[in-house]
Write a protein that holds these residues in place. Structure first.
Motif, PDB file in Angstrom:
ATOM      1  N   HIS A 132      -2.092  -1.041  -3.110  1.00 21.99           N
ATOM      2  CA  HIS A 132      -3.294  -0.229  -2.909  1.00 21.99           C
ATOM      3  C   HIS A 132      -2.918   1.216  -2.621  1.00 21.99           C
ATOM      4  O   HIS A 132      -2.114   1.485  -1.719  1.00 21.99           O
ATOM      5  N   GLU A 133      -3.470   2.143  -3.405  1.00 19.25           N
ATOM      6  CA  GLU A 133      -3.302   3.567  -3.152  1.00 19.25           C
ATOM      7  C   GLU A 133      -4.407   4.006  -2.201  1.00 19.25           C
ATOM      8  O   GLU A 133      -5.583   4.039  -2.557  1.00 19.25           O
ATOM      9  N   GLU A 157      -0.075  -2.970 -12.741  1.00 20.01           N
ATOM     10  CA  GLU A 157      -1.070  -2.413 -13.645  1.00 20.01           C
ATOM     11  C   GLU A 157      -2.397  -2.236 -12.930  1.00 20.01           C
ATOM     12  O   GLU A 157      -2.778  -3.043 -12.091  1.00 20.01           O
ATOM     13  N   THR A 158      -3.094  -1.167 -13.253  1.00 18.30           N
ATOM     14  CA  THR A 158      -4.380  -0.860 -12.610  1.00 18.30           C
ATOM     15  C   THR A 158      -5.388  -1.976 -12.831  1.00 18.30           C
ATOM     16  O   THR A 158      -5.540  -2.475 -13.953  1.00 18.30           O
ATOM     17  N   ASP A 206      -6.661   7.520  -3.161  1.00 20.97           N
ATOM     18  CA  ASP A 206      -7.653   7.542  -4.236  1.00 20.97           C
ATOM     19  C   ASP A 206      -8.364   6.210  -4.427  1.00 20.97           C
ATOM     20  O   ASP A 206      -9.182   6.061  -5.345  1.00 20.97           O
ATOM     21  N   GLY A 207      -8.057   5.236  -3.574  1.00 23.25           N
ATOM     22  CA  GLY A 207      -8.768   3.961  -3.620  1.00 23.25           C
ATOM     23  C   GLY A 207      -8.385   3.048  -4.766  1.00 23.25           C
ATOM     24  O   GLY A 207      -9.068   2.051  -5.019  1.00 23.25           O
ATOM     25  N   ALA A 208      -7.300   3.354  -5.462  1.00 23.98           N
ATOM     26  CA  ALA A 208      -6.898   2.542  -6.613  1.00 23.98           C
ATOM     27  C   ALA A 208      -6.238   1.240  -6.167  1.00 23.98           C
ATOM     28  O   ALA A 208      -5.737   1.123  -5.046  1.00 23.98           O
ATOM     29  N   LEU A 209      -6.266   0.276  -7.066  1.00 29.59           N
ATOM     30  CA  LEU A 209      -5.629  -1.011  -6.808  1.00 29.59           C
ATOM     31  C   LEU A 209      -4.854  -1.421  -8.048  1.00 29.59           C
ATOM     32  O   LEU A 209      -5.374  -1.366  -9.168  1.00 29.59           O
ATOM     33  N   GLU A 210      -3.592  -1.822  -7.849  1.00 30.42           N
ATOM     34  CA  GLU A 210      -2.752  -2.270  -8.952  1.00 30.42           C
ATOM     35  C   GLU A 210      -2.313  -3.711  -8.703  1.00 30.42           C
ATOM     36  O   GLU A 210      -2.106  -4.114  -7.561  1.00 30.42           O
ATOM     37  N   HIS A 225       0.830  -1.207   0.000  1.00 29.25           N
ATOM     38  CA  HIS A 225       0.000   0.000   0.000  1.00 29.25           C
ATOM     39  C   HIS A 225       0.865   1.258   0.000  1.00 29.25           C
ATOM     40  O   HIS A 225       2.068   1.222   0.269  1.00 29.25           O
ATOM     41  N   SER A 226       0.228   2.373  -0.295  1.00 31.88           N
ATOM     42  CA  SER A 226       0.909   3.663  -0.340  1.00 31.88           C
ATOM     43  C   SER A 226       1.203   4.177   1.061  1.00 31.88           C
ATOM     44  O   SER A 226       0.555   3.793   2.038  1.00 31.88           O
TER      45      SER A 226
END
Length: 216
Positions: free
Chosen positions: A196-197, A214-215, A200-204, A108-109
């Motif tokens: 996990h960012e 990759e997203t 912004d809730g993004a996941l790669e 995670h970030s």
């Protein structure tokens, strides 16, 4: 043990609220879990960070994930008789006893453990490298990863680069466990690397063919 204290009142209140709502509404499911044991399809190794909540991210119910958390979501290499037993024992139980089909490493970030590794390896955190720090000893697992990326990323992006390197390091170390390698090579187990960012809730997801995240 005279130093133990009663549970804080706000946690007691939350427990009673859960017991009267979520538990009561799903009592038969909880009884089934208790009677039949756990049969999770996946194990997740994530960071201890309180901001990372894998069950919420994936909308998981009780009984779905076998979860192990540690500083910076690291897996040590296979080392019988070594110093790192907690994570290795959890992996052994998940793969050998529970027969999980998926093993997920979740980075995670803004990871504090990774930040500590950067500070320690760059000589800016002597308290972590003086031999008395449990965190420092644990983060030595990531020192080879730091050495690999320290010159490939500018200071502003080194943190994020090493967070993802921690995921790759754990995936690599998992394959040093004979029972993990056997399960992977026989098709009974698949390994997955995620990052996990938080903001912004993004996941790669790690793509081993390209060596990139990759997203999803």
């Amino acid at each position: 043990m005279e130093h133990a204290k009663p549970l804080p009142s706000y946690l007691v209140q939350r427990f009673h609220g859960w017991q009267k709502t979520t538990y009561t509404d799903n009592q038969s499911w909880y009884r089934r879990l208790a009677d039949e044991g756990q049969h999770p399809r996946a194990m997740v190794i994530s960071c201890c960070d309180s901001r990372v909540h894998v069950t919420s991210i994936f909308g998981a119910d009780q009984g779905e994930f076998f979860i192990h958390r540690n500083i910076a979501n690291l897996v040590p290499p296979y080392e019988p008789g070594g110093d790192y037993h907690g994570t290795s024992a959890a992996v052994e139980f998940a793969v050998g006893a529970l027969k999980v089909a998926h093993l997920i490493i979740m980075g995670h970030s803004n990871c504090g453990g990774v930040k500590g590794c950067i500070d320690m390896c760059s000589g800016n955190a002597p308290e972590l490298s003086d031999g008395t720090s449990f965190v420092g000893k644990w983060m030595e697992l990531l020192r080879p990863g730091y050495d690999r990326v320290k010159d490939t990323a500018d200071p502003a992006t080194l943190q994020r680069t090493l967070e993802k390197e921690a995921v790759v390091t754990s995936l690599t170390n998992l394959m040093t466990f004979p029972f993990v390698r056997d399960a992977v090579e026989s098709g009974r187990l698949s390994l997955h690397g995620l990052w996990h960012e938080i903001g912004d809730g993004a996941l790669e997801c790690y793509n081993p063919d390209r060596g990139t995240f990759e997203t999803v």
